[in-house]
Design a protein around this motif. Structure first.
Motif: not given
Length: 224
Positions: A37-41, A65-82
């Motif tokens: 998923x991609x969030x805009x930081x 889950x945590x993103x790549x450094x200095x990025x809003x990209x988070x990989x392999x996120x599973x089903x759920x509410x966060x």
């Protein structure tokens, strides 16, 4: 204890993916399919030693889950509410924080944190490019379909939405026809009192990228 940020570093962090559930006039429903998923930081401090992350925490504030450094990209996120939260600090300071999966996010201090944004990761529930939503009795109900960011994609008087591509959709119903609705507008601009259903129905379309009748073996040959 030395703070990680002098006053000159105190800039605001924001996650601009969407409006928070608590401040919108209408619930946004599902936001993403499982996977990357991609969030805009934006709004974070920038500098050689400044690092920023986006983390997803569960209902107990545990980092999942945590993103790549200095990025809003988070990989392999599973089903759920966060809840998505941005955090940043000066990496040249002593006693650096430990931002690890499984750690309680509330235990990480002396860093600059953004407000939390609710997100919902939903699994696929249809493999066709059309969905039929439940009908609703009313004077003249109007059926709406938005994407995961709350942007209106289709508006119609019927209950079947066609021509959908892979993605997340949320279905809403207005109690009466609203001629001013515009494709591309935000669902949050509509007063919540106009809706017949307070919580949207979420659909995740996962159409096969290549149907067996279309996929054929490819051949490559050297050009003479």
């Amino acid at each position: 204890m030395k703070k990680y940020f002098p006053k000159s570093f105190l800039l605001l962090l924001s996650l601009l993916m969407m409006c928070s559930f608590t401040i919108c006039s209408q619930t946004l429903g599902c936001n993403f399919k499982p996977g990357t998923i991609q969030l805009n930081l934006s709004g974070q401090s920038i500098g050689t030693n400044i690092v920023s992350y986006v983390v997803l925490v569960d209902g107990g504030n545990i980092i999942r889950y945590k993103s790549v450094v200095n990025s809003g990209t988070i990989e392999a996120v599973g089903v759920g509410s966060y809840k998505a939260v941005a955090i940043t600090w000066d990496n040249s300071q002593l006693n650096l924080p430990s931002l690890e999966i499984g750690k309680n996010f509330t235990e990480i201090d002396h860093c600059l944190k953004s407000t939390a944004v609710d997100i919902s990761i939903c699994d696929c529930n249809t493999t066709t490019n059309s969905i039929t939503v439940p009908s609703l009795v009313g004077l003249s109900p109007q059926y709406l379909l938005t994407d995961g960011r709350g942007v209106i994609q289709q508006v119609q008087s019927g209950t079947t939405f066609s021509g959908l591509s892979n993605g997340v959709y949320n279905h809403y119903v207005l109690c009466n026809t609203n001629p001013s609705l515009v494709i591309g507008a935000k669902i949050t601009t509509i007063p919540s009192t106009d809706f017949c259903r307070t919580v949207p129905l979420s659909y995740v379309v996962c159409v096969a990228e290549c149907a067996p009748v279309i996929c054929v073996p490819m051949v490559i040959a050297k050009i003479r």
